[in-house]
Motif scaffolding. Structure first.
Motif, PDB file in Angstrom:
ATOM      1  N   TRP A  34       0.852  -1.181   0.000  1.00 15.57           N
ATOM      2  CA  TRP A  34       0.000   0.000   0.000  1.00 15.57           C
ATOM      3  C   TRP A  34       0.890   1.233   0.000  1.00 15.57           C
ATOM      4  O   TRP A  34       1.936   1.264   0.629  1.00 15.57           O
ATOM      5  N   ASP A  35       0.483   2.269  -0.719  1.00 20.71           N
ATOM      6  CA  ASP A  35       1.288   3.485  -0.850  1.00 20.71           C
ATOM      7  C   ASP A  35       0.357   4.691  -0.803  1.00 20.71           C
ATOM      8  O   ASP A  35      -0.861   4.573  -0.949  1.00 20.71           O
ATOM      9  N   GLU A  36       0.939   5.867  -0.619  1.00 22.61           N
ATOM     10  CA  GLU A  36       0.175   7.114  -0.625  1.00 22.61           C
ATOM     11  C   GLU A  36       0.034   7.623  -2.058  1.00 22.61           C
ATOM     12  O   GLU A  36       1.006   7.608  -2.816  1.00 22.61           O
ATOM     13  N   PRO A  37      -1.145   8.093  -2.421  1.00 24.06           N
ATOM     14  CA  PRO A  37      -1.306   8.655  -3.771  1.00 24.06           C
ATOM     15  C   PRO A  37      -0.658  10.036  -3.863  1.00 24.06           C
ATOM     16  O   PRO A  37      -0.586  10.770  -2.878  1.00 24.06           O
ATOM     17  N   THR A  38      -0.183  10.349  -5.036  1.00 23.26           N
ATOM     18  CA  THR A  38       0.328  11.697  -5.282  1.00 23.26           C
ATOM     19  C   THR A  38      -0.866  12.608  -5.566  1.00 23.26           C
ATOM     20  O   THR A  38      -1.957  12.124  -5.911  1.00 23.26           O
ATOM     21  N   PRO A  39      -0.695  13.939  -5.438  1.00 26.18           N
ATOM     22  CA  PRO A  39      -1.806  14.846  -5.759  1.00 26.18           C
ATOM     23  C   PRO A  39      -2.314  14.663  -7.193  1.00 26.18           C
ATOM     24  O   PRO A  39      -3.514  14.755  -7.449  1.00 26.18           O
ATOM     25  N   ALA A  40      -1.427  14.365  -8.117  1.00 20.75           N
ATOM     26  CA  ALA A  40      -1.849  14.171  -9.511  1.00 20.75           C
ATOM     27  C   ALA A  40      -2.677  12.898  -9.672  1.00 20.75           C
ATOM     28  O   ALA A  40      -3.574  12.839 -10.511  1.00 20.75           O
ATOM     29  N   GLU A  41      -2.366  11.870  -8.888  1.00 21.61           N
ATOM     30  CA  GLU A  41      -3.103  10.601  -8.987  1.00 21.61           C
ATOM     31  C   GLU A  41      -4.491  10.706  -8.378  1.00 21.61           C
ATOM     32  O   GLU A  41      -5.396   9.969  -8.755  1.00 21.61           O
ATOM     33  N   CYS A  42      -4.660  11.600  -7.417  1.00 24.98           N
ATOM     34  CA  CYS A  42      -5.934  11.683  -6.709  1.00 24.98           C
ATOM     35  C   CYS A  42      -6.506  13.092  -6.816  1.00 24.98           C
ATOM     36  O   CYS A  42      -6.664  13.792  -5.830  1.00 24.98           O
ATOM     37  N   SER A  43      -6.799  13.493  -8.020  1.00 27.20           N
ATOM     38  CA  SER A  43      -7.351  14.828  -8.236  1.00 27.20           C
ATOM     39  C   SER A  43      -8.870  14.758  -8.222  1.00 27.20           C
ATOM     40  O   SER A  43      -9.468  13.731  -8.476  1.00 27.20           O
ATOM     41  N   GLY A  44      -9.473  15.872  -7.894  1.00 29.00           N
ATOM     42  CA  GLY A  44     -10.930  15.945  -7.845  1.00 29.00           C
ATOM     43  C   GLY A  44     -11.381  16.330  -6.448  1.00 29.00           C
ATOM     44  O   GLY A  44     -10.762  15.951  -5.457  1.00 29.00           O
ATOM     45  N   ASP A  45     -12.474  17.078  -6.372  1.00 31.43           N
ATOM     46  CA  ASP A  45     -12.957  17.591  -5.093  1.00 31.43           C
ATOM     47  C   ASP A  45     -13.311  16.494  -4.098  1.00 31.43           C
ATOM     48  O   ASP A  45     -12.998  16.589  -2.928  1.00 31.43           O
TER      49      ASP A  45
ATOM     50  N   ALA B 127     -12.672  13.111  -4.404  1.00 28.45           N
ATOM     51  CA  ALA B 127     -12.001  11.838  -4.648  1.00 28.45           C
ATOM     52  C   ALA B 127     -11.278  11.340  -3.403  1.00 28.45           C
ATOM     53  O   ALA B 127     -10.659  12.097  -2.671  1.00 28.45           O
ATOM     54  N   SER B 128     -11.409  10.048  -3.159  1.00 24.90           N
ATOM     55  CA  SER B 128     -10.600   9.329  -2.182  1.00 24.90           C
ATOM     56  C   SER B 128      -9.845   8.282  -2.978  1.00 24.90           C
ATOM     57  O   SER B 128     -10.420   7.623  -3.847  1.00 24.90           O
ATOM     58  N   CYS B 129      -8.562   8.122  -2.696  1.00 22.02           N
ATOM     59  CA  CYS B 129      -7.761   7.218  -3.506  1.00 22.02           C
ATOM     60  C   CYS B 129      -6.959   6.259  -2.642  1.00 22.02           C
ATOM     61  O   CYS B 129      -6.538   6.605  -1.534  1.00 22.02           O
ATOM     62  N   PHE B 130      -6.753   5.091  -3.176  1.00 20.12           N
ATOM     63  CA  PHE B 130      -5.897   4.082  -2.574  1.00 20.12           C
ATOM     64  C   PHE B 130      -4.927   3.635  -3.659  1.00 20.12           C
ATOM     65  O   PHE B 130      -5.317   3.461  -4.810  1.00 20.12           O
TER      66      PHE B 130
ATOM     67  N   ASP C 182     -16.952   8.228  -2.921  1.00 14.61           N
ATOM     68  CA  ASP C 182     -17.741   8.039  -1.701  1.00 14.61           C
ATOM     69  C   ASP C 182     -16.920   8.576  -0.541  1.00 14.61           C
ATOM     70  O   ASP C 182     -15.903   7.995  -0.160  1.00 14.61           O
ATOM     71  N   ARG C 183     -17.345   9.683   0.046  1.00 13.68           N
ATOM     72  CA  ARG C 183     -16.588  10.330   1.121  1.00 13.68           C
ATOM     73  C   ARG C 183     -16.571   9.502   2.402  1.00 13.68           C
ATOM     74  O   ARG C 183     -15.753   9.752   3.280  1.00 13.68           O
ATOM     75  N   GLY C 184     -17.436   8.514   2.525  1.00 12.40           N
ATOM     76  CA  GLY C 184     -17.490   7.692   3.732  1.00 12.40           C
ATOM     77  C   GLY C 184     -16.465   6.571   3.767  1.00 12.40           C
ATOM     78  O   GLY C 184     -16.333   5.864   4.769  1.00 12.40           O
ATOM     79  N   ILE C 185     -15.714   6.406   2.708  1.00  9.01           N
ATOM     80  CA  ILE C 185     -14.719   5.333   2.645  1.00  9.01           C
ATOM     81  C   ILE C 185     -13.470   5.775   3.411  1.00  9.01           C
ATOM     82  O   ILE C 185     -12.904   6.828   3.140  1.00  9.01           O
ATOM     83  N   VAL C 186     -13.026   4.926   4.360  1.00  8.30           N
ATOM     84  CA  VAL C 186     -11.838   5.269   5.143  1.00  8.30           C
ATOM     85  C   VAL C 186     -10.708   4.260   4.990  1.00  8.30           C
ATOM     86  O   VAL C 186      -9.565   4.559   5.325  1.00  8.30           O
ATOM     87  N   SER C 187     -11.009   3.051   4.526  1.00  9.65           N
ATOM     88  CA  SER C 187      -9.952   2.057   4.346  1.00  9.65           C
ATOM     89  C   SER C 187     -10.352   1.069   3.250  1.00  9.65           C
ATOM     90  O   SER C 187     -11.484   1.076   2.768  1.00  9.65           O
ATOM     91  N   ALA C 188      -9.396   0.220   2.911  1.00  8.02           N
ATOM     92  CA  ALA C 188      -9.628  -0.770   1.859  1.00  8.02           C
ATOM     93  C   ALA C 188      -8.774  -1.992   2.141  1.00  8.02           C
ATOM     94  O   ALA C 188      -7.816  -1.928   2.911  1.00  8.02           O
ATOM     95  N   ARG C 189      -9.129  -3.102   1.509  1.00  7.20           N
ATOM     96  CA  ARG C 189      -8.328  -4.322   1.612  1.00  7.20           C
ATOM     97  C   ARG C 189      -8.337  -5.027   0.259  1.00  7.20           C
ATOM     98  O   ARG C 189      -9.264  -4.858  -0.536  1.00  7.20           O
TER      99      ARG C 189
END
Length: 166
Positions: free
Chosen positions: A84-95, A97-100, A152-159
């Motif tokens: 698992w890694d942190e997204p860059t700002p370019a990878e997770c653009s949009g008002d 957006a939540s990204c994994f 979906d702003r309610g998403i906090v984690s993923a597997r």
């Protein structure tokens, strides 16, 4: 009905009566039919198992992945490793957006595609959805960076849910 040629419209059709069950050639036809069935079942089996699914609870493999990666043994043989890694700002653009981001390395190649799906969880730990990404023509030991985006702003984690290599 007798054997012979019949004209239907502009076409000429040969009518042939089937041989009775006790006539010559019935054993050959039976064997040929059986061989055709075996061939068809073999082809169906080959395509139904062509994908390489991940058994996430089986982490036994002799392959050594890069440091920081979790190693899994694929059902087809060989290892698959995720990080698992942190997204860059370019990878997770949009008002909204939540990204994994998941980095994936495979021991063997995925000549057609690498498919991965993740399960999305809300703050209560409940499954709230899923999303999937692919990478094309991944070579052995080559890193693929998969970015999963949800609005979906309610998403906090993923597997990890599934990884397939084909």
């Amino acid at each position: 009905m007798q054997d012979g040629d019949v004209e239907i419209g502009e076409r000429r059709v040969k009518i042939v009566r089937p041989k009775s069950a006790g006539s010559e050639g019935s054993t050959g036809a039976f064997l040929l039919g059986g061989l055709c069935l075996i061939f068809i079942l073999g082809i169906v089996g080959m395509y139904s198992s062509a994908g390489d699914s991940l058994a996430t609870n089986d982490v036994t493999t002799s392959w050594i992945a890069p440091p920081g990666f979790n190693v899994y043994k694929s059902t087809r043989g060989g290892g698959v490793a995720t990080q698992w890694d942190e997204p860059t700002p370019a990878e997770c653009s949009g008002d909204r957006a939540s990204c994994f981001v998941v980095n994936v390395v495979t021991e063997n190649d995925c000549p057609l595609s690498l498919y991965m799906s993740i399960t999305l969880l809300n703050a209560a730990g409940q499954i709230s959805g899923w999303t999937a990404e692919t990478a094309q023509s991944v070579q052995p030991e080559e890193r693929a960076r998969l970015v999963f985006k949800t609005y979906d702003r309610g998403i906090v984690s993923a597997r990890v849910a599934e990884i397939r290599c084909s």
